[in-house]
Design an enzyme around this catalytic site. Sequence first.
Site, PDB file in Angstrom:
ATOM      1  N   CYS A 155      33.323  43.821  48.426  1.00  0.00           N
ATOM      2  CA  CYS A 155      32.560  42.769  47.740  1.00  0.00           C
ATOM      3  C   CYS A 155      33.037  41.385  48.167  1.00  0.00           C
ATOM      4  O   CYS A 155      34.046  40.885  47.663  1.00  0.00           O
ATOM      5  CB  CYS A 155      32.682  42.942  46.226  1.00  0.00           C
ATOM      6  SG  CYS A 155      31.830  41.645  45.309  1.00  0.00           S
ATOM      7  N   CYS A 206      33.146  38.758  45.436  1.00  0.00           N
ATOM      8  CA  CYS A 206      34.278  38.888  44.512  1.00  0.00           C
ATOM      9  C   CYS A 206      35.571  38.407  45.175  1.00  0.00           C
ATOM     10  O   CYS A 206      36.387  37.752  44.539  1.00  0.00           O
ATOM     11  CB  CYS A 206      34.483  40.351  44.086  1.00  0.00           C
ATOM     12  SG  CYS A 206      32.975  41.261  43.782  1.00  0.00           S
ATOM     13  N   ASP A 207      35.791  38.744  46.429  1.00  0.00           N
ATOM     14  CA  ASP A 207      37.129  38.596  47.025  1.00  0.00           C
ATOM     15  C   ASP A 207      37.238  37.611  48.193  1.00  0.00           C
ATOM     16  O   ASP A 207      38.348  37.344  48.662  1.00  0.00           O
ATOM     17  CB  ASP A 207      37.618  39.979  47.513  1.00  0.00           C
ATOM     18  CG  ASP A 207      37.722  40.971  46.364  1.00  0.00           C
ATOM     19  OD1 ASP A 207      38.013  40.531  45.240  1.00  0.00           O
ATOM     20  OD2 ASP A 207      37.492  42.176  46.583  1.00  0.00           O
TER      21      ASP A 207
END
Length: 314
Positions: free
Chosen positions: A136, A139-140
Site C-alpha cells: 500500500c 499507507c507507507d
Amino acid sequence: MAETRHTRVLIIGSGPAGYTAGVYASRAMLEPILVQGIEPGGQLTTTTEVENWPGDTEVQGPELMVRMEAHAKAMGCEIIGDIITDLDLSERPFTAKGDSGTSYTADAVILATGARAKWLGLASEEAFKGFGVSACATCDGFFYRGQEIVVIGGGNTAVEEALFLTNFASKVTLVHRRDELRAEKILQDRLFKHPKIEPLWFHTLDEVVGEDDPKGVEAVRVKHVETGEITEIPCKGVFIAIGHAPASELVKDQLETHMGGYVKVEAGSTRTSTPGVFAAGDLTDHIYRQAVTSAGMGCMAALDAEKFLAEQDD
Ligand code: FAD
Ligand code: NAP
C-alpha cells in the site's frame, strides 16, 4: 449476555458494492444492517486520486468512500463497525457471528467482502513485511522520502503506486515479468514520461535482502525470467502490486466459487448457489474489478434481495 440482532437484509462489506446495496435496500424499506469489516470503505481507501468515478473528474478514494457511507446512512442503513468471523448459510434465517460478540440473523444476505492484496509468498517478503515490504503506497510511501523504491507488477495498481511513490522517492524501479504493461494506456503514458521511474522488463522478485538490526530492506534480488540471471537493485522500500484475491473465506465451503475463489453468481444477476444469498463487487468479479461496476452490482444485489424477500412473503 451476547446480543443477537435480526435484520431482513444483512450486508457484509463497506466498499462501493456494500454501500450501494445499503442505499438501495434502505430505499426499499428493508431496514438493512451493514457490517463494515476490517477496512471501512474498502480498497479505495488505500488509494489517492480516482479519475473514473462518474460525476467526479477527480476525487480522493477515502473521501469518496466517506461520502458513500454518509449516503447509505442518510437513506436509513444501519452501519456497524464489526467483522463477521463466521457465517452459517445452511438454513434461513442465516446466522453471522461478529468479532464484537454480536450475532446477526438475516432473511437475506448480501456478500460484498471484495478483495485483498496478493503476496508473492517468498519467505523474505514475509520477513520484511512492515519493515520495508508493503502492498500500500498510500499507507507507507511517506516513510521512503529521498530513498530508492522498487514496485513489483504491471497492472493499474503497480503503475499508480509507482507514480504516487515518485512524490517521495529519489528513484522508482518498476519490475515486471513481461515487457508489456496491463495498465490503462493513460497511466502507461504517465509512467513512461516520468523522469524518476525506470521499468525493468522480464524480471521477477527472487529475494528481499535486508538487515536485522535495525530491521529494514537494503536491496532486492530480481531474476530474469528467461536467462535466470540475478540482478541486485539497492532500495529501502519494496511495494508488491501484483493484484488482489477475492475475500471469500467466509463462504468457501458453502457457496459455489470459480476462477480461484470468486463467488459464482447466475449470469445477469447476483444470485449465488444458495437462495437468499447474493454477492456483489470484486468478490464475484474476476474481470472488471472497478468501483463503478462494484457499485452497480451492489444495486443489483439489493434489488435481487428485495424480489427474493417479496416472493417469500407471498
Ligand atoms: P472492497 O472495496 O474490496 O471492500 C470490501 C469490504 O468488505 C471492505 O469494507 C472490508 O472491510 C469488508 N469485509 C471483508 N471481509 C469482511 C468480513 N469478514 N466481515 C465484514 N466485512 C468484511 N477502481 C476504480 O474504479 N477506479 C480506481 O481509480 C481504482 N483505484 C484503485 C486503487 C487501488 C490501490 C486498488 C487496490 C483498487 C483500485 N480500484 C479502482 C478498484 C476498486 O477499489 C475495487 O474494484 C472496489 O473497491 C471493489 O469494491 P467492493 O465493494 O467489491 O469491495
Ligand atoms: P491486475 O490487473 O490483476 O495486475 C496484476 C499485475 O501483477 C499484472 O501485471 C501481473 O502480470 C502481475 N503479477 C501477477 N502475479 C505475479 C507474480 N506472481 N509475479 C510477478 N508479477 C505478477 O491487478 P491490479 O493492478 O491490482 O488491478 C486489479 C483491478 O483493480 C483491475 O481490474 C484494475 O483495473 C483495477 N484498478 C483500477 C484502477 C484505475 O482504474 N485507475 C487502479 C487500480 C486498480 P501479467 O500482466 O504478466 O499478468
